[in-house]
Write a protein that holds these residues in place. Structure first.
Motif, PDB file in Angstrom:
ATOM      1  N   ASN A 474       0.831  -1.195   0.000  1.00 15.65           N
ATOM      2  CA  ASN A 474       0.000   0.000   0.000  1.00 15.65           C
ATOM      3  C   ASN A 474       0.872   1.254   0.000  1.00 15.65           C
ATOM      4  OD1 ASN A 474      -2.322   1.482   0.013  1.00 15.65           O
ATOM      5  ND2 ASN A 474      -2.833   1.098   2.151  1.00 15.65           N
ATOM      6  N   VAL A 476       0.467   5.258   0.536  1.00 15.00           N
ATOM      7  CA  VAL A 476      -0.488   6.210   1.084  1.00 15.00           C
ATOM      8  C   VAL A 476      -0.067   7.629   0.740  1.00 15.00           C
ATOM      9  CG1 VAL A 476      -1.529   7.133   3.180  1.00 15.00           C
ATOM     10  CG2 VAL A 476      -1.157   4.678   2.963  1.00 15.00           C
ATOM     11  N   ALA A 499       1.786   1.050   6.065  1.00 17.84           N
ATOM     12  CA  ALA A 499       1.935   1.218   4.620  1.00 17.84           C
ATOM     13  C   ALA A 499       3.400   1.096   4.213  1.00 17.84           C
ATOM     14  CB  ALA A 499       1.394   2.592   4.213  1.00 17.84           C
ATOM     15  N   GLN A 552      -0.017   6.132  -9.048  1.00 23.78           N
ATOM     16  CA  GLN A 552      -0.865   4.962  -9.249  1.00 23.78           C
ATOM     17  C   GLN A 552      -0.384   4.118 -10.431  1.00 23.78           C
ATOM     18  OE1 GLN A 552      -3.369   4.176 -11.762  1.00 23.78           O
ATOM     19  NE2 GLN A 552      -3.767   2.276 -10.596  1.00 23.78           N
ATOM     20  N   GLN A 561      -1.359  -0.920  -4.059  1.00 26.90           N
ATOM     21  CA  GLN A 561      -2.588  -0.140  -4.012  1.00 26.90           C
ATOM     22  C   GLN A 561      -2.274   1.277  -3.537  1.00 26.90           C
ATOM     23  OE1 GLN A 561      -6.065  -0.892  -4.673  1.00 26.90           O
ATOM     24  NE2 GLN A 561      -5.994   1.340  -4.504  1.00 26.90           N
ATOM     25  N   THR A 563      -3.664   4.604  -1.767  1.00 21.62           N
ATOM     26  CA  THR A 563      -4.712   5.095  -0.868  1.00 21.62           C
ATOM     27  C   THR A 563      -4.472   6.570  -0.591  1.00 21.62           C
ATOM     28  OG1 THR A 563      -4.972   2.929   0.186  1.00 21.62           O
ATOM     29  CG2 THR A 563      -5.806   4.847   1.387  1.00 21.62           C
ATOM     30  N   ILE A 565      -5.439   9.543   1.836  1.00 21.59           N
ATOM     31  CA  ILE A 565      -6.053   9.871   3.125  1.00 21.59           C
ATOM     32  C   ILE A 565      -6.248  11.378   3.188  1.00 21.59           C
ATOM     33  CG2 ILE A 565      -5.685   9.945   5.617  1.00 21.59           C
ATOM     34  CD1 ILE A 565      -4.331   7.271   5.432  1.00 21.59           C
ATOM     35  N   VAL A 597      -8.145   3.882  -7.058  1.00 22.55           N
ATOM     36  CA  VAL A 597      -7.639   4.730  -5.980  1.00 22.55           C
ATOM     37  C   VAL A 597      -8.630   4.671  -4.826  1.00 22.55           C
ATOM     38  CG1 VAL A 597      -7.064   7.080  -5.257  1.00 22.55           C
ATOM     39  CG2 VAL A 597      -6.387   6.280  -7.538  1.00 22.55           C
ATOM     40  N   ILE A 598      -8.132   4.296  -3.649  1.00 23.53           N
ATOM     41  CA  ILE A 598      -8.979   4.243  -2.458  1.00 23.53           C
ATOM     42  C   ILE A 598      -8.903   5.591  -1.744  1.00 23.53           C
ATOM     43  CG2 ILE A 598      -9.278   3.177  -0.191  1.00 23.53           C
ATOM     44  CD1 ILE A 598      -8.237   0.582  -1.386  1.00 23.53           C
ATOM     45  N   VAL A 599     -10.065   6.119  -1.376  1.00 20.26           N
ATOM     46  CA  VAL A 599     -10.133   7.423  -0.713  1.00 20.26           C
ATOM     47  C   VAL A 599     -10.660   7.227   0.706  1.00 20.26           C
ATOM     48  CG1 VAL A 599     -11.061   9.754  -0.792  1.00 20.26           C
ATOM     49  CG2 VAL A 599     -10.573   8.537  -2.924  1.00 20.26           C
ATOM     50  N   THR A 600      -9.901   7.733   1.676  1.00 24.33           N
ATOM     51  CA  THR A 600     -10.286   7.623   3.082  1.00 24.33           C
ATOM     52  C   THR A 600     -10.267   9.005   3.718  1.00 24.33           C
ATOM     53  OG1 THR A 600      -9.345   5.398   3.268  1.00 24.33           O
ATOM     54  CG2 THR A 600      -9.723   6.598   5.317  1.00 24.33           C
TER      55      THR A 600
END
Length: 608
Positions: A474, A476, A499, A552, A561, A563, A565, A597-600
């Motif tokens: 990951n 970040v 990460a 990415q 991956q 992510t 934040i 793309v993961i969004v937190t």
């Protein structure tokens, strides 16, 4: 604050197990689900006279045989829908009957027509009720659109409170209206029987009339048939009845038919005998009441109850529209949100949508009832025709015991309904042509929604979608705007994820600002890499998105991956949000549409 206002308007939330308590008894169901049909007595006879007056007042005697024809159609529809209730005890009415017997395309035509018709039910009912008010108080005539909109909002709120509560409140005006009209008809017939009404006010039945034609009589019959709108509502709303629901629904339907027949017959006869001529500013019922009682207490009582039921007839739409929407949503032809029950166990999304669309229609037509009625009537006679035709095919295919008399009943209803539908298109095309436009558009929308749900299902189903590649690690990315507790909280969260790499990204607008921030960062968090993306055009989204794309692309090749934040501080009071830039919200909204793309969001709640 918002939740307190909602609780005050709608009441406390109900548990799912309390659903049984929201079912309707026959007396309340008759008031709620028959109000549309019963209220049409106030304008159905008037529609007959509006056609006949084009020939002359001497033609008004034709309203009697035309009224008899409407009663024959009413009888056929009541008997037909009684059979539909027992054949389809779970509700759905014309949509379910047409879909199962004629195919999905016919079912969608019936369903789409009824959805629009229930919107028109609200618009026509409230507009007609407002007309009744302005007939008694002409000074309010110029404000009728505003009055109508206010009534729609009030009825919407009342229905959001639940079926039982709305029924408890709305039942009284409906029964008062029935009582008021029976008094009016009774006193009118008594005056006629005692000779208090001159026979010179009307032409004798059978008087030759120049210019009369079969085409005009059929047109008047089609217009008078608008009094039958709402007959189908009970068959759509069977789930709202207490058990045994089909038995109670069938009894309620028969009661509605008897009341509607008596009231319609009485108003048609009095209008003929009194020689009432339709006027734009004064309704036919208002003229009959004034002729019978003068402008005294009973006149205003009849006008008040007429206005109330015309307005509250909209509640039939609020009872049937959400249930029809549930059936269409279960078949994936409209959004699934219509299957969700609200705090008060009603299908609140359907109720709100109905209210909004009705207000749009009232404003668009300027509250002109006479412009809405033909569109409203043709929208309901299409489902009438399809449902009766569907029942004919059902009896022919299944041939249960005693099927032939049932087939004759449905065949009669189908033939007359089809004739009325064609007459609307032939005689009032200028007012109903919109049906030929919006129905294909609605069907197209239904199929596009269904296609979307099928595509989503194919992609989410494990048996058909492509295997999800494993994630090796990951990376970040944390967008930062300064050195604050909000950023610190987000960085600590990022480190807790173990990460492989954490990158803080800063987007300065000036070079001097970039240098100063880099120096502060090295002293504050030297363990975390900082990337500065200078933005000479003062855009944050564009340089950040380009950087995320680059990371990415590189990470994706290695099976990692990405992510993002997003630090977000939450003010103590909601209105404080307008005092701050919503940069984090814009970044999150933009990135949610980026693939892979993961969004937190990491919230940091302020204390004061």
């Amino acid at each position: 604050m918002g939740s307190q206002v909602k609780r005050w308007l709608l009441g406390r939330p109900l548990k799912s197990k309390e659903l049984g308590e929201q079912k309707l008894r026959k007396t309340k169901a008759l008031a709620i689900l028959s109000s549309d049909a019963l209220s049409s007595v106030a304008y159905g006879p008037e529609q007959i006279l509006l056609v006949l007056v084009t020939v002359g007042a001497s033609a008004f005697w034709y309203s009697i045989p035309i009224g008899i024809g409407v009663l024959i159609l009413l009888t056929a529809l009541i008997l037909s829908y009684r059979q539909i209730i027992h054949a389809y005890p779970h509700g759905g009415g014309a949509y379910v009957v047409s879909k199962e017997n004629l195919g999905i395309f016919s079912g969608l035509i019936a369903g789409g027509s009824l959805l629009v018709d229930y919107i028109l039910t609200v618009a026509v009912s409230v507009s007609a009720g407002t007309d009744a008010i302005t007939s008694a108080f002409p000074s309010l005539h110029e404000h009728k659109v505003v009055i109508a909109v206010v009534f729609v909002i009030l009825i919407t709120i009342l229905n959001l409170r639940g079926v039982t509560e709305s029924a408890s409140i709305l039942a009284y005006p409906v029964y008062l209206f029935v009582l008021a009209l029976f008094i009016l008809i009774g006193v009118g017939l008594y005056n006629i029987a005692t000779g208090a009404v001159s026979t010179d006010l009307h032409a004798s039945i059978g008087t030759p009339v120049a210019g009369i034609s079969l085409f005009l009589l059929l047109r008047a019959f089609a217009s008078g048939s608008s009094a039958l709108t709402g007959v189908e509502a009970i068959s759509n709303a069977i789930p709202n009845f207490k058990e045994p629901a089909p038995h109670n629904a069938a009894k309620t339907l028969m009661s509605m038919g008897v009341l509607l027949a008596l009231l319609f017959s009485g108003i048609v006869f009095l209008a003929y005998y009194y020689g009432i001529s339709p006027h734009a500013q004064v309704t036919v019922v208002s003229q009959i009441a004034e002729t019978t009682f003068g402008r005294h207490f009973m006149y205003f009582f009849i006008q008040a109850t007429t206005a109330l039921i015309l307005i509250l007839a909209a509640n039939t739409g609020y009872s049937a529209f959400p249930l029809l929407a549930v059936n269409l949503a279960k078949d994936k032809f409209i959004p699934r949100m219509f299957t969700v029950r609200g705090d008060r166990l009603g299908y609140s999304n359907g109720i709100i949508m109905l209210g909004v669309l009705s207000i749009v229609l009232i404003v668009a037509f300027g509250g002109q009832t006479e412009q809405l009625i033909p569109l409203y009537a043709v929208g309901v006679f299409i489902p009438f025709t399809l449902s009766q035709t569907g029942m004919i095919l059902k009896w022919i295919r299944q041939k249960p015991k005693g099927w032939f008399p049932r087939l004759l009943i449905n065949a009669t209803g189908a033939l007359i309904s089809f004739t009325v539908t064609m007459m609307f298109f032939l005689t009032k095309f200028a007012q109903v042509w919109a049906v030929l436009v919006f129905l294909p558009l609605i069907l197209l929308l239904f199929y596009r929604i269904r296609k979307h749900y099928e595509a989503v299902g194919d992609q989410l189903r494990l048996a058909t979608c492509e295997p999800v590649p494993p994630i090796k690690g990951n990376v970040v990315i944390v967008p930062v705007s300064g050195i604050t507790h909000v950023v610190e909280h987000s960085l600590n969260y990022a480190q807790s994820l173990a990460a492989d790499q954490i990158i803080a990204v800063y987007v300065p607008f000036e070079r001097e600002e970039e240098v100063r921030f880099s120096e502060k960062w090295k002293k504050w968090r030297p363990d975390i890499r900082l990337v500065s993306l200078h933005s000479p055009y003062r855009s944050i989204i564009q340089p950040l998105s380009r950087f995320i794309d680059a990371v990415q692309h590189k990470a994706g090749e290695s099976g990692y991956q990405v992510t993002v934040i997003i630090p977000q501080f939450i003010p103590k009071k909601g209105w404080h949000n307008i005092l701050h830039n919503q940069t984090s919200l814009m970044i999150r909204t933009y990135l949610l549409h980026r693939k892979d793309v993961i969004v937190t969001t990491v919230p940091y709640h302020l204390k004061k």
